[in-house]
Write a protein that holds these residues in place. Structure first.
Motif, PDB file in Angstrom:
ATOM      1  N   ALA A  52      11.263 -40.633  11.878  1.00 49.29           N
ATOM      2  CA  ALA A  52       9.909 -41.167  11.866  1.00 49.29           C
ATOM      3  C   ALA A  52       8.981 -40.036  11.447  1.00 49.29           C
ATOM      4  N   VAL A  53       7.876 -40.407  10.786  1.00 46.82           N
ATOM      5  CA  VAL A  53       6.994 -39.397  10.202  1.00 46.82           C
ATOM      6  C   VAL A  53       5.544 -39.619  10.630  1.00 46.82           C
ATOM      7  N   LEU A  54       4.976 -38.610  11.278  1.00 47.03           N
ATOM      8  CA  LEU A  54       3.551 -38.547  11.554  1.00 47.03           C
ATOM      9  C   LEU A  54       2.924 -37.915  10.313  1.00 47.03           C
ATOM     10  N   ALA A  55       2.393 -38.756   9.425  1.00 47.18           N
ATOM     11  CA  ALA A  55       1.821 -38.284   8.159  1.00 47.18           C
ATOM     12  C   ALA A  55       0.311 -38.201   8.296  1.00 47.18           C
ATOM     13  N   LEU A  56      -0.250 -37.006   8.085  1.00 49.43           N
ATOM     14  CA  LEU A  56      -1.673 -36.765   8.274  1.00 49.43           C
ATOM     15  C   LEU A  56      -2.349 -36.439   6.946  1.00 49.43           C
ATOM     16  N   THR A  57      -3.388 -37.184   6.632  1.00 51.84           N
ATOM     17  CA  THR A  57      -4.126 -36.977   5.387  1.00 51.84           C
ATOM     18  C   THR A  57      -5.038 -35.757   5.522  1.00 51.84           C
ATOM     19  N   PRO A  58      -5.508 -35.225   4.389  1.00 54.65           N
ATOM     20  CA  PRO A  58      -6.428 -34.079   4.457  1.00 54.65           C
ATOM     21  C   PRO A  58      -7.723 -34.381   5.224  1.00 54.65           C
ATOM     22  N   ASP A  59      -8.139 -35.655   5.267  1.00 55.12           N
ATOM     23  CA  ASP A  59      -9.347 -35.993   6.025  1.00 55.12           C
ATOM     24  C   ASP A  59      -9.016 -36.439   7.457  1.00 55.12           C
ATOM     25  N   ASP A  60      -7.855 -36.001   7.952  1.00 54.42           N
ATOM     26  CA  ASP A  60      -7.454 -36.162   9.348  1.00 54.42           C
ATOM     27  C   ASP A  60      -7.286 -37.623   9.756  1.00 54.42           C
ATOM     28  N   ARG A  61      -6.505 -38.339   8.983  1.00 54.14           N
ATOM     29  CA  ARG A  61      -6.124 -39.704   9.316  1.00 54.14           C
ATOM     30  C   ARG A  61      -4.602 -39.798   9.327  1.00 54.14           C
TER      31      ARG A  61
END
Length: 189
Positions: A52-61
């Motif tokens: 499973a992957v906790l994927a975080l965008t550059p704008d913290d989403r």
């Protein structure tokens, strides 16, 4: 997950009866000898493991997917995840699942934790990863996967948990790991 076994609680397998062999899981019934000398049966689900992957965008989403979960008879919002193929490295599987389900690739991906999902009846181990420095691409889900991708703020993720739109252990654990990361600058180890 190597660990020291406490022999005083060990249940020795006397016999195994295969019950079902499917594409993803198999079911067996083991007869075991208990520590007190008695016998019991254990219904065991065998699973190849998952990521499973906790994927975080550059704008913290946090990147999540919504999909229908037949065992629950409802849609769920979850982090991208999937089972390991035979002999597959969990890191490679995490990268594959992230890209297949969301279209994103990660410039940075690291292991957060590995844990057993339901040790009372299954041997499934899930490897949780954090992915950052995301680059958006085209999702390519499996033929039988119907997904909707969403980007959540921490506040939205917490609201989804309260509303039970997020109610699976891996995603709740990922949200708590993300919260710790935001507070301390590092993921739990």
């Amino acid at each position: 997950m190597p660990h020291k076994t406490h022999k005083k609680f060990e249940e020795v397998t006397v016999s195994t009866q295969p019950i079902f062999q499917g594409k993803i899981i198999s079911l067996q019934v083991d007869t075991v000898k208990l520590p007190n000398g008695g016998e019991a049966t254990r219904e065991i689900v065998k699973h190849p493991g998952a990521v499973a992957v906790l994927a975080l965008t550059p704008d913290d989403r946090m990147i999540v997917v919504e999909q229908y979960r037949k065992p629950l008879e409802k849609s769920q919002v979850e982090i991208p995840a999937g089972k390991l193929d035979a002999g597959e490295n969990p890191l490679d599987a995490a990268k594959r699942e992230l890209e297949e389900e969301t279209g994103y690739t990660a410039g940075s991906i690291r292991h957060i934790s590995s844990f057993y999902t339901s040790p009372g009846f299954a041997d499934e181990i899930l490897h949780l990863y954090a992915a950052e420095q995301l680059v958006k691409g085209q999702a390519n889900p499996d033929e039988d996967e119907f997904l909707e991708i969403e980007e959540l703020t921490m506040e939205q993720a917490q609201a989804y948990i309260r509303e039970q739109r997020i109610s699976d252990a891996k995603t709740i654990m990922a949200v708590y790991a993300w919260q710790l990361y935001k507070l301390t600058g590092s993921f739990p180890t």
